[in-house]
Write a protein that holds these residues in place. Sequence first.
Motif, PDB file in Angstrom:
ATOM      1  N   GLY A  19      79.272  20.042   6.886  1.00  0.00           N
ATOM      2  CA  GLY A  19      80.284  19.146   6.266  1.00  0.00           C
ATOM      3  C   GLY A  19      81.352  19.809   5.986  1.00  0.00           C
ATOM      4  N   ARG A  20      81.688  20.702   5.659  1.00  0.00           N
ATOM      5  CA  ARG A  20      82.995  21.101   5.204  1.00  0.00           C
ATOM      6  C   ARG A  20      84.711  21.006   6.030  1.00  0.00           C
ATOM      7  NH1 ARG A  20      82.707  22.909   0.165  1.00  0.00           N
ATOM      8  NH2 ARG A  20      80.548  23.678  -0.442  1.00  0.00           N
ATOM      9  N   GLY A  21      83.787  20.790   7.460  1.00  0.00           N
ATOM     10  CA  GLY A  21      85.396  20.433   8.722  1.00  0.00           C
ATOM     11  C   GLY A  21      86.520  20.314   8.040  1.00  0.00           C
ATOM     12  N   HIS A  74      90.663  16.649  -6.412  1.00  0.00           N
ATOM     13  CA  HIS A  74      90.715  17.472  -6.362  1.00  0.00           C
ATOM     14  C   HIS A  74      88.778  18.171  -6.318  1.00  0.00           C
ATOM     15  CE1 HIS A  74      94.024  20.103  -4.738  1.00  0.00           C
ATOM     16  NE2 HIS A  74      94.641  18.835  -5.183  1.00  0.00           N
ATOM     17  N   CYS A  75      88.036  18.621  -5.101  1.00  0.00           N
ATOM     18  CA  CYS A  75      87.035  18.797  -6.136  1.00  0.00           C
ATOM     19  C   CYS A  75      86.096  19.379  -6.996  1.00  0.00           C
ATOM     20  CB  CYS A  75      85.615  19.345  -4.939  1.00  0.00           C
ATOM     21  SG  CYS A  75      84.523  19.906  -4.758  1.00  0.00           S
ATOM     22  N   ALA A  76      84.965  19.231  -8.118  1.00  0.00           N
ATOM     23  CA  ALA A  76      85.386  19.857  -9.145  1.00  0.00           C
ATOM     24  C   ALA A  76      84.462  21.263  -9.156  1.00  0.00           C
ATOM     25  CB  ALA A  76      84.234  18.724 -10.304  1.00  0.00           C
ATOM     26  N   LEU A  77      83.764  21.445  -8.421  1.00  0.00           N
ATOM     27  CA  LEU A  77      82.658  22.485  -7.557  1.00  0.00           C
ATOM     28  C   LEU A  77      83.886  23.387  -7.046  1.00  0.00           C
ATOM     29  CD1 LEU A  77      80.131  24.029  -8.109  1.00  0.00           C
ATOM     30  CD2 LEU A  77      79.539  22.781  -6.062  1.00  0.00           C
ATOM     31  N   CYS A  78      83.964  23.188  -5.733  1.00  0.00           N
ATOM     32  CA  CYS A  78      85.220  24.063  -4.945  1.00  0.00           C
ATOM     33  C   CYS A  78      86.805  23.868  -5.059  1.00  0.00           C
ATOM     34  CB  CYS A  78      84.505  24.003  -3.306  1.00  0.00           C
ATOM     35  SG  CYS A  78      85.091  22.332  -2.603  1.00  0.00           S
ATOM     36  N   GLU A  79      87.672  22.765  -5.708  1.00  0.00           N
ATOM     37  CA  GLU A  79      88.570  23.003  -6.011  1.00  0.00           C
ATOM     38  C   GLU A  79      89.156  22.493  -4.121  1.00  0.00           C
ATOM     39  OE1 GLU A  79      89.885  22.646  -9.100  1.00  0.00           O
ATOM     40  OE2 GLU A  79      87.713  23.503  -9.861  1.00  0.00           O
ATOM     41  N   LEU A 111      82.917  15.101  -6.151  1.00  0.00           N
ATOM     42  CA  LEU A 111      82.770  16.722  -5.477  1.00  0.00           C
ATOM     43  C   LEU A 111      82.620  15.874  -3.871  1.00  0.00           C
ATOM     44  CD1 LEU A 111      79.102  17.333  -6.261  1.00  0.00           C
ATOM     45  CD2 LEU A 111      81.193  18.341  -7.504  1.00  0.00           C
ATOM     46  N   CYS A 112      83.489  16.879  -3.264  1.00  0.00           N
ATOM     47  CA  CYS A 112      83.714  17.178  -1.299  1.00  0.00           C
ATOM     48  C   CYS A 112      82.309  16.780  -0.849  1.00  0.00           C
ATOM     49  CB  CYS A 112      84.629  18.688  -1.087  1.00  0.00           C
ATOM     50  SG  CYS A 112      83.479  20.042  -0.779  1.00  0.00           S
ATOM     51  N   TYR A 113      82.597  16.614   0.428  1.00  0.00           N
ATOM     52  CA  TYR A 113      81.498  16.225   0.970  1.00  0.00           C
ATOM     53  C   TYR A 113      80.058  17.134   1.628  1.00  0.00           C
ATOM     54  CZ  TYR A 113      77.657  14.202   4.841  1.00  0.00           C
ATOM     55  OH  TYR A 113      76.929  14.488   5.623  1.00  0.00           O
ATOM     56  N   GLY A 114      80.764  18.446   1.449  1.00  0.00           N
ATOM     57  CA  GLY A 114      80.005  20.046   1.790  1.00  0.00           C
ATOM     58  C   GLY A 114      79.276  20.029   0.008  1.00  0.00           C
ATOM     59  N   CYS A 115      80.109  20.468  -0.865  1.00  0.00           N
ATOM     60  CA  CYS A 115      79.583  20.456  -2.715  1.00  0.00           C
ATOM     61  C   CYS A 115      78.453  18.925  -2.531  1.00  0.00           C
ATOM     62  CB  CYS A 115      80.441  20.654  -3.080  1.00  0.00           C
ATOM     63  SG  CYS A 115      81.759  21.393  -3.381  1.00  0.00           S
ATOM     64  N   ARG A 116      78.969  17.927  -1.879  1.00  0.00           N
ATOM     65  CA  ARG A 116      77.875  16.618  -2.419  1.00  0.00           C
ATOM     66  C   ARG A 116      76.192  17.276  -1.757  1.00  0.00           C
ATOM     67  NH1 ARG A 116      80.546  11.028  -1.568  1.00  0.00           N
ATOM     68  NH2 ARG A 116      81.749  11.521  -3.374  1.00  0.00           N
TER      69      ARG A 116
HETATM   70 ZN   LIG Z   1      84.480  21.038  -2.961  1.00  0.00          ZN
END
Ligand SMILES: [Zn+2]
Length: 465
Positions: free
Chosen positions: A249-251, A349-354, A417-422
């Motif tokens: 899911g990080r497309g 921005h995503c709080a985990l992967c930026e 968070l972004c989808y992948g980090c979620r």
């Molecule tokens: Zn992320």
Amino acid sequence: MCSVQDGDTGGPLQKEKISPGRKCMKCRTENAILITRVNDAFCKACFMVYVTHKFRATIGKSKLVRDGEKVLVAYSGGPSSSCLLHLITEGLSQRAHKKLRFIPGIVFIDETAVLVNLEEDGVAEKDRISELMASTGYPYQTRRLEEAICLDQGQHLPEADLSSLAESDQASVQSTDLAKQNDNLDRARIEIKSLFSSIKSLTAREDMLNRLRQRLLMEVAQVQGYSKVMTGHCGTRLAVNLLSDISQGRGAHVAMDTAFSDTRYPNIMLVRPIRDFSSKEVAMYNSLHGVESVFLPTLTTKTHEGSSIEHLTEAFVTGLQTDYPSTVSNIMRTGEKLSTEKRDGENSHCALCEAPLDTDVGACSALSAVEFSSLISRTRKGKVTTCGDSTTCCGEGDGSCHTKSEGVKKEEVLSVLCYGCRMTVKDMVEPAALPDKLLTQISYRLRRSKMKNDIQDFLLDPENS
Ligand SMILES: [Zn+2]
Ligand SMILES: [Zn+2]
């Protein structure tokens, strides 16, 4: 590949064997010793020239690495980063044809805290890695992964280079500081172990490790004044990352995750100078130059092929590449056609992967359907203590409040968070197991945006003023 018929010549090129007596395609005089790319036969000397040129061209073409710039080289001991380190050392040496002119520092990240399949903590391997880093003559340092979640991080990241190691006087003065640091680190080590044991699947554990490693690299670079970070990801690894990104899911982040330069961090750029190398070229280079690499296990070492998405994708890509040598370059070329729009603002921005948030989509999206069904099936609820509650808040509502972040709700954590980090965080037993440092950052951000919303009506409209 779905319509391959007998006699179809448009299919992928198959591997060719090298026949004895075949000449090098460059000089046409020496005997070829290896085949690279699809069917290019090279002698030893021409292969060396070809590889060095490719490395220099990748750096030169981008015009991103300036003369005298401080560059942090991430070294893992593995074949690819050993190859990168050797290319850099050669390129910076006096004998190089056109000398590289940046200033390197080397960092090794010790991930043994989260490895369960490691005997005796890999002490011998880590010692060898330190020796290899020292032999380059450039400043080097070892950082522990748990530093990524250690609070008051900035205080214990001074550059431990060759010169400061020699000054033992300095060390004794700082011994009390050192003891405090070690104490903090030991606590962080326990915290990171419990974080990883609270993540259920190996896929999510691997993903979390990748995120934390990247955060630490960026933090070290930031504190020590490096403006670039170089990683030794070769094309084969990036092709695997590209496909596993899509499966997880990080497309939306594929372009950033695999391009030569990754610009998601505001002040530091991540560059991948050997992204045009296949793992075979890396292995050839290392064997011809006698470059030593050190084996350290990963989370998926000794596990079965399907143990994680990344591990499975790796088996798939390398298996395909063995018979069809253009596999990796085809995947990479396809990836280059993808791009992500960049957005500004602290909440984009995503709080985990930026990476840019990809979750700001319409009501009729697949994402909102998934969210809706999980809302309906949810049985448990997290604790609610938001700041602004007069009994718990200690700050001025400007985000400076230091109320403990335990009360951040799972939904709130997920919202930044972004989808992948979620997906990764949803795999955790309890999001409270997330490092305090991260939760603090998240609750700060939540309070900031809440405050912004609250005062929105009183702000002058910038367009009308
Ligand atoms: Zn992320
Ligand atoms: Zn030749």
